[in-house]
Design an enzyme around this catalytic site. Structure first.
Site, PDB file in Angstrom:
ATOM      1  N   GLU A  88      37.270  18.155 -15.176  1.00 31.69           N
ATOM      2  CA  GLU A  88      38.986  18.055 -15.718  1.00 31.69           C
ATOM      3  C   GLU A  88      39.626  16.945 -14.088  1.00 31.69           C
ATOM      4  O   GLU A  88      39.677  18.043 -13.255  1.00 31.69           O
ATOM      5  CB  GLU A  88      40.029  18.827 -16.054  1.00 31.69           C
ATOM      6  CG  GLU A  88      40.769  18.535 -16.398  1.00 31.69           C
ATOM      7  CD  GLU A  88      41.640  20.012 -17.018  1.00 31.69           C
ATOM      8  OE1 GLU A  88      41.151  20.706 -17.473  1.00 31.69           O
ATOM      9  OE2 GLU A  88      43.422  18.958 -16.918  1.00 31.69           O
ATOM     10  N   LYS A 266      46.533  27.982 -19.261  1.00 31.77           N
ATOM     11  CA  LYS A 266      45.545  28.180 -19.550  1.00 31.77           C
ATOM     12  C   LYS A 266      45.641  27.070 -17.552  1.00 31.77           C
ATOM     13  O   LYS A 266      44.186  26.455 -17.205  1.00 31.77           O
ATOM     14  CB  LYS A 266      45.443  26.813 -20.241  1.00 31.77           C
ATOM     15  CG  LYS A 266      43.892  25.532 -20.608  1.00 31.77           C
ATOM     16  CD  LYS A 266      44.238  24.884 -19.783  1.00 31.77           C
ATOM     17  CE  LYS A 266      42.664  23.925 -19.824  1.00 31.77           C
ATOM     18  NZ  LYS A 266      42.496  22.477 -19.099  1.00 31.77           N
ATOM     19  N   HIS A 380      61.823   9.484 -10.199  1.00 34.01           N
ATOM     20  CA  HIS A 380      60.313   9.489  -9.443  1.00 34.01           C
ATOM     21  C   HIS A 380      60.083   9.608  -8.143  1.00 34.01           C
ATOM     22  O   HIS A 380      59.027  10.204  -7.786  1.00 34.01           O
ATOM     23  CB  HIS A 380      59.963   9.747 -10.837  1.00 34.01           C
ATOM     24  CG  HIS A 380      58.530   9.900 -10.470  1.00 34.01           C
ATOM     25  ND1 HIS A 380      57.625  11.245 -10.930  1.00 34.01           N
ATOM     26  CD2 HIS A 380      56.682   8.763 -10.283  1.00 34.01           C
ATOM     27  CE1 HIS A 380      56.745  10.580 -10.586  1.00 34.01           C
ATOM     28  NE2 HIS A 380      56.228  10.105 -10.174  1.00 34.01           N
TER      29      HIS A 380
END
Ligand code: NAD
Length: 430
Positions: A88, A266, A380
């Site tokens: 991932e 997870k 952001h």
């Protein structure tokens, strides 16, 4: 189905008796695979055919995944570079990034991890539970001695069977007496060791308890092998108060809701499983233990906890059972696992668990930080540039100025931030 075969059947016997190459050829024939696919199976990388064929049954090839390195980890004042095997993207980068933030406050503090494993012995048809329990208690030393005959090396190393726990459980097949053999497995994961020990004590225990024993097997809920780690994450480096508030909200969401807690955990396991795999440890054992531990209170909960310190920085803590080995299993025989352990430079299974716990915590903070700031679109770039400014060494007084200049010039990079800091300090000195 992407292959078309007439009379195809998966009912095949004797496959395991073939050589590796014969198996590959038979599979090609069976599934009508191409020459290219045959060659792919033959690419064994660093494994010799004999090496890979010894690992599991019916081997037809080797399967590669990327090995990445997470940097910046300081745990108990020692620096680590952490090998991670994972498919991932972003996981390795996130771990490195959060570890760098944790360094600002001294890094991670991980507690000592004891290497005690539980082997369960299931006593059924027990005539008298009180007498059985009394006889176990009376003959405890004898039981431990029989178990310890199985692994003299472990005894020499200071490990071995150390204690017993007795539990009565109600089942749909009646009441059972469950005996836990507690074994210090030192630097091994320990499943094989404790299984062998549990089997060895069975005839003796059946005799003194007048019972029938069925299962003798390790428990992957390793509650005597708990790893704990803690770190403080600077609020500005995380992206400011709003992001920290978002992380705390995300945490409370996970505490209240198992649907969220599952994904929360997870994220933790993204790091821990990647390290588990890299070091040749048993990913299923680690995962099963972690998730069972998360549900021990009756509801599935997050394995981390978050709070604020008096200055509004984020305090993160993790508590998780981690049964790792740095010896045994394939940890020393798999060439890449051996290399991964060398890269990691740990001296005991406990130290590996300490690193893994810190990594899990970092991974969790990384995921929560990203989630908490994603919704704050407007700010952001400002958050990101403030973070970069701080990483470049900007003092609290000039962070905003450095961040604004980077946004204006559309160059949000550490090297550019350093240039601006230099310019500001020069002009201040004029
Ligand atoms: P192992 O059988 O290879 O035994 C490890 C050996 O290392 C032991 O003999 C022990 O005496 C020795 N040892 C421990 N510390 C040492 C040290 N410091 N120096 C030198 N020697 C030392 O391995 P294991 O750890 O007992 O079993 C692990 C394997 O068992 C894994 O591959 C796992 O997948 C598998 N397994 C898991 C389960 C499960 O989790 N439910 C069940 C069965 C098997």
């Amino acid at each position: 189905m992407n292959y078309e075969l007439t009379d195809f059947s998966s009912d095949i016997s004797g496959f395991y008796k073939l050589s590796l190459e014969e198996r590959q050829r038979q599979l090609v024939k069976l599934l009508n695979l191409s020459q290219e696919e045959f060659e792919l199976m033959r690419t064994l990388g660093y494994f010799s055919p004999a090496q890979i064929d010894r690992l599991i049954e019916n081997v037809v090839g080797s399967y590669q995944l990327p090995l990445g390195i997470a940097f910046n980890f300081k745990i108990n004042s020692k620096d680590y570079v952490i090998p991670m095997v994972i498919e991932e993207p972003s996981v390795v980068a996130a771990a490195s990034k959060i570890a760098k933030i944790a360094r600002e406050n001294g890094g991670f503090v991980s507690e000592e991890v004891k290497s005690i494993m539980i082997s369960q012995i299931q006593l059924t048809n027990v005539k008298d539970f009180d007498i059985a329990k009394e006889n176990i208690a009376k003959n405890k030393q004898k039981i431990l001695d029989i178990a310890n005959e199985q692994d003299p090396l472990l005894n020499q190393l200071g490990g071995g069977a150390k204690d017993l726990e007795v539990r009565e459980i109600e089942t749909r097949k009646g009441k059972m007496l469950i005996l836990h053999l507690l074994v210090d497995v030192r630097d091994a994961m320990g499943a094989n060791i404790v299984n062998t020990m549990a089997e060895s004590v069975t005839p003796y225990i059946e005799g003194i308890c007048n019972a029938k024993i069925y299962l003798r097997i390790v428990s992957n809920l390793t509650t005597h092998r708990i790893a704990k780690s803690r770190a403080v994450f600077d609020k500005d480096l995380l992206g400011g108060e709003e992001v920290v508030e978002g992380i705390l909200n995300a945490y409370e969401f996970a505490v209240a809701d198992p649907y969220r807690a599952t994904t929360h955990n997870k994220g933790i396991m993204n790091g821990i499983t990647a390290l588990t795999l890299a070091t040749g440890n048993d990913t299923r054992a680690i995962e099963a233990g972690a998730h069972a531990y998360a549900s021990l209170g009756g509801q599935y909960k997050p394995l981390t906890k978050f709070d604020l310190d008096s200055e509004g920085n984020l305090i993160g803590e993790i508590e998780i059972p981690l049964a790792f080995g740095i010896i045994g299993g394939i940890t020393r025989s798999h060439p890449m696992a051996r290399l991964a352990l060398k890269i990691l430079n740990v001296e005991s299974s406990g130290e590996l668990a300490q690193v893994a716990a810190a990594l899990g915590l970092a991974q969790n903070v990384g995921a929560l930080r990203a989630l908490a700031s994603e919704g704050i679109q407007k700010g952001h770039m400002a958050l990101h540039s403030r973070n970069i400014a701080k990483l470049a060494g900007a003092s609290d007084e000039i962070i905003e100025e450095v961040a604004k200049r980077m946004i204006k010039d559309k160059k949000i990079r550490v090297d550019y931030a350093k240039e601006i800091i230099e310019l500001i300090s020069k002009s201040n000195n004029l």
